[in-house]
Design an enzyme around this catalytic site. Structure first.
Site, PDB file in Angstrom:
ATOM      1  CD  GLU A 116      -2.970  -1.186   2.266  1.00  0.00           C
ATOM      2  OE1 GLU A 116      -2.887  -0.344   3.172  1.00  0.00           O
ATOM      3  OE2 GLU A 116      -3.836  -2.072   2.233  1.00  0.00           O
ATOM      4  CG  HIS A 231      -8.879   6.175   2.012  1.00  0.00           C
ATOM      5  ND1 HIS A 231      -8.770   5.953   0.665  1.00  0.00           N
ATOM      6  CD2 HIS A 231      -8.392   5.059   2.622  1.00  0.00           C
ATOM      7  CE1 HIS A 231      -8.239   4.747   0.469  1.00  0.00           C
ATOM      8  NE2 HIS A 231      -7.992   4.188   1.639  1.00  0.00           N
ATOM      9  NE  ARG A 271      -4.576   5.346   3.286  1.00  0.00           N
ATOM     10  CZ  ARG A 271      -5.013   4.484   4.157  1.00  0.00           C
ATOM     11  NH1 ARG A 271      -5.525   4.901   5.297  1.00  0.00           N
ATOM     12  NH2 ARG A 271      -4.965   3.199   3.911  1.00  0.00           N
ATOM     13  CG  HIS A 330      -9.866   6.493   6.094  1.00  0.00           C
ATOM     14  ND1 HIS A 330     -10.883   5.592   5.866  1.00  0.00           N
ATOM     15  CD2 HIS A 330      -8.740   5.751   6.278  1.00  0.00           C
ATOM     16  CE1 HIS A 330     -10.387   4.354   5.907  1.00  0.00           C
ATOM     17  NE2 HIS A 330      -9.097   4.428   6.175  1.00  0.00           N
ATOM     18  NE  ARG A 365      -4.610   5.077  10.028  1.00  0.00           N
ATOM     19  CZ  ARG A 365      -4.991   4.257   9.056  1.00  0.00           C
ATOM     20  NH1 ARG A 365      -4.232   3.226   8.717  1.00  0.00           N
ATOM     21  NH2 ARG A 365      -6.126   4.452   8.419  1.00  0.00           N
TER      22      ARG A 365
HETATM   23  C1  SIN Z   1      -7.656   0.782   2.876  1.00  0.00           C
HETATM   24  O1  SIN Z   1      -7.827  -0.416   2.669  1.00  0.00           O
HETATM   25  O2  SIN Z   1      -7.334   1.561   1.983  1.00  0.00           O
HETATM   26  C2  SIN Z   1      -7.886   1.316   4.266  1.00  0.00           C
HETATM   27  C3  SIN Z   1      -7.003   0.673   5.247  1.00  0.00           C
HETATM   28  C4  SIN Z   1      -6.438   1.691   6.197  1.00  0.00           C
HETATM   29  O3  SIN Z   1      -7.146   2.642   6.542  1.00  0.00           O
HETATM   30  O4  SIN Z   1      -5.255   1.610   6.544  1.00  0.00           O
END
Ligand code: SIN
Length: 520
Positions: A116, A231, A271, A330, A365
């Site tokens: 990610e 997000h 993010r 988020h 975060r």
């Molecule tokens: C996501 O799957 O994008 C959200 C997971 C997270 O908030 O770390």
């Protein structure tokens, strides 16, 4: 109602239930859980991507996970807290497996790892594709239902009960309509975040900042609340909470495009950077959304079955459609200040998970560090209580209270206790909540400035004035306004841009503000 508990957990997400399961495993320890919905209902259940944890094997290492977390946190992470997070995380993942949680594995039985944004390597363990939170919650709820001494569902925690400077329980409206004090030698706030202060959010309706508001009313220190993570890839659709298109999609090659089909941002950045780039591009093109291109992703339905089902229910075809997306509130990076054991500044009160400010997230975060934080610090709270630890140590984010990496904000007035008088006017309360949420989205969202923050404060004051009756709607509105006010005070005082906090009138990062702004 039973006699005094050893531990009362407020909230039923990963942090609270991990703590409850661990504490209840000790013979003779009396553990209660109090939550405003059914036990299985929490923000954890909605978490998609997974849990970031280094589970062995080169080239990954906990040092690399630490470095990625610090980089995302934009200079405000507490290094000791992050070290605890990355080193104890793998053990907690294995605890969950032992409890019955089923994570996705490859044909050889090894954990499948996703990548990610902000992570230098694939290290996200997941379940059901991107239904990780639901699987963790399932395993924990089953254990808590069989182990806990008392479970209060549909019970609304009104305020912390303080005697002789110590938290000794919670005053709560129980499911039968009575208001009672649930007494406990230790209270763990694990009540999640406050996404509902905004009109556009991925958080469920229950995420109204109740724990942070209770802590503010009790005078416990709260910090970093100006850092709200938006997000970037929430589906732009009228459904609320906004359906999430997990970051794992970008890890698998999904691309972000503007409405003209052009790419304009590196999809694997943290993010805050992606959301900011999207908002700037949306303003430039006079549009309210961008597009997520998942058309090139192989076996979409097999790898992401829950997202595929959600898209199909809304008539989107991921094989051919570019999906409309816009940033949505988020995650609250700050909260109740704790030391490395989860102890707050108020003796007897502990905090873990999104409600807490442990120092692991700093100004932003890192993806998939939130479930991890809940399980690591939930367990540490229980260990500290078992070891007889009393009061907070000057470690982790708690150092900020002594001026070590922190500054106390002036001009904050403690919110009034929640009312148990006559119910408020339901229509006026619902309207005030909507108006406040919209004002927060417009004036204190991804990009803010002094003027927008001041205008938003006036709307929040108006909503607060209406939140003076009894009943869940009124109490939630009072809690939302308390957290929103704290956020606005801190966002106004932070005259710089850092991590998830972007000021149009202060675009640079100020090295003198590499500190926590503490409200107490
Ligand atoms: C996501 O799957 O994008 C959200 C997971 C997270 O908030 O770390």
């Amino acid at each position: 109602m039973t006699a005094e508990l050893d531990l009362l957990v407020v909230g039923s997400g990963v942090a609270g239930l991990s703590a409850a399961v661990r504490a209840a495993a000790q013979p003779g320890v009396r553990v209660g859980v109090l939550t405003k919905g059914p036990l299985e209902q929490s923000t954890t259940r909605w978490a998609q991507g997974g849990v970031a944890a280094v589970l062995g094997g080169d080239p990954d290492s906990t040092d690399l996970h630490l470095a990625d977390t610090l980089a995302a946190g934009a200079g405000l992470c507490d290094v000791d807290a992050v070290r605890v997070l990355v080193e104890e995380g793998p053990v907690r993942v294995r605890d969950l497996v032992a409890l019955g949680a089923r994570f996705d594995r490859d044909a050889d039985g090894k954990f499948e790892l996703a990548r990610e944004g902000g992570h230098s390597l694939p290290r996200i363990v997941h379940a059901g594709g991107v239904a990780t939170g639901a699987e963790i919650e399932r395993a924990l709820v089953a254990a808590v239902r069989s182990e806990a001494t008392e479970i209060h569902e549909h019970a609304f925690a009104l305020d912390l009960v303080i005697e002789n400077g110590r938290c000794v329980g919670v005053r709560a409206a129980l499911a039968d309509g009575t208001i009672e004090v649930v007494r406990a030698r230790n209270v763990l706030l694990a009540s999640g975040g406050a996404g509902q202060i905004f009109s556009v959010t991925t958080n469920p309706l229950e995420a109204t900042g109740d724990g942070i508001a209770m802590a503010l009313r009790a005078g416990a220190a709260v910090a970093d609340v100006e850092f709200v993570q938006f997000h970037p890839t929430a589906l732009h659709h009228q459904r609320m909470p906004r359906p999430l298109l997990s970051e794992a999609l970008r890890g698998h090659g999904a691309l972000i495009r503007d409405i003209n089909g052009e790419r304009f941002v590196d999809e694997m950045l943290p993010r805050d950077q992606v959301s900011r780039a999207m908002v700037r591009r949306m303003i430039e093109l006079h549009t309210d959304h961008c597009l997520l291109d998942v058309t090139g992703l192989d076996q979409f339905d097999v790898r992401f079955p829950t997202i595929a089902a959600m898209l199909s229910s809304l008539d989107f075809n991921p094989a051919t459609d570019l999906l409309p997306i816009a940033p949505a509130a988020h995650y609250l990076c700050g909260g109740v200040v704790t030391d490395l054991n989860g102890a707050s500044s108020l003796p007897g009160l502990w905090a873990a998970g999104e409600v807490a400010c442990s120092g692991v997230h700093g100004a932003n975060r890192l993806a998939s560090n939130s479930l991890l934080e809940g399980m690591v610090f939930g367990a540490r709270v229980v260990e500290a209580i078992e070891n007889g630890t009393e009061g907070a140590e000057r470690t982790g984010a708690m150092r900020a209270l002594d001026g070590d990496g922190g500054r106390r904000l002036e001009g904050w007035s403690t919110p009034a206790p929640l009312s148990a008088a006559a119910p408020g006017d339901a229509v006026a309360i619902a309207t005030a909540r909507d108006d406040m949420q919209w004002a927060m989205t417009v004036g204190a969202g991804v990009v803010r400035d002094a003027t927008s923050l001041a205008a938003t404060e006036r709307k929040v004051d108006h909503a607060r004035a209406l939140a003076n009756g009894s009943g869940v709607a009124s109490w939630e509105l009072a809690n939302l306004t308390a957290v929103a006010s704290a956020l606005l005070v801190a966002a106004d005082a932070r005259t710089e841009s850092r991590g998830a906090h972007t000021r149009d009138d202060w675009p640079e990062t100020d090295p003198d503000l590499a500190l926590r702004l503490v409200i107490t």
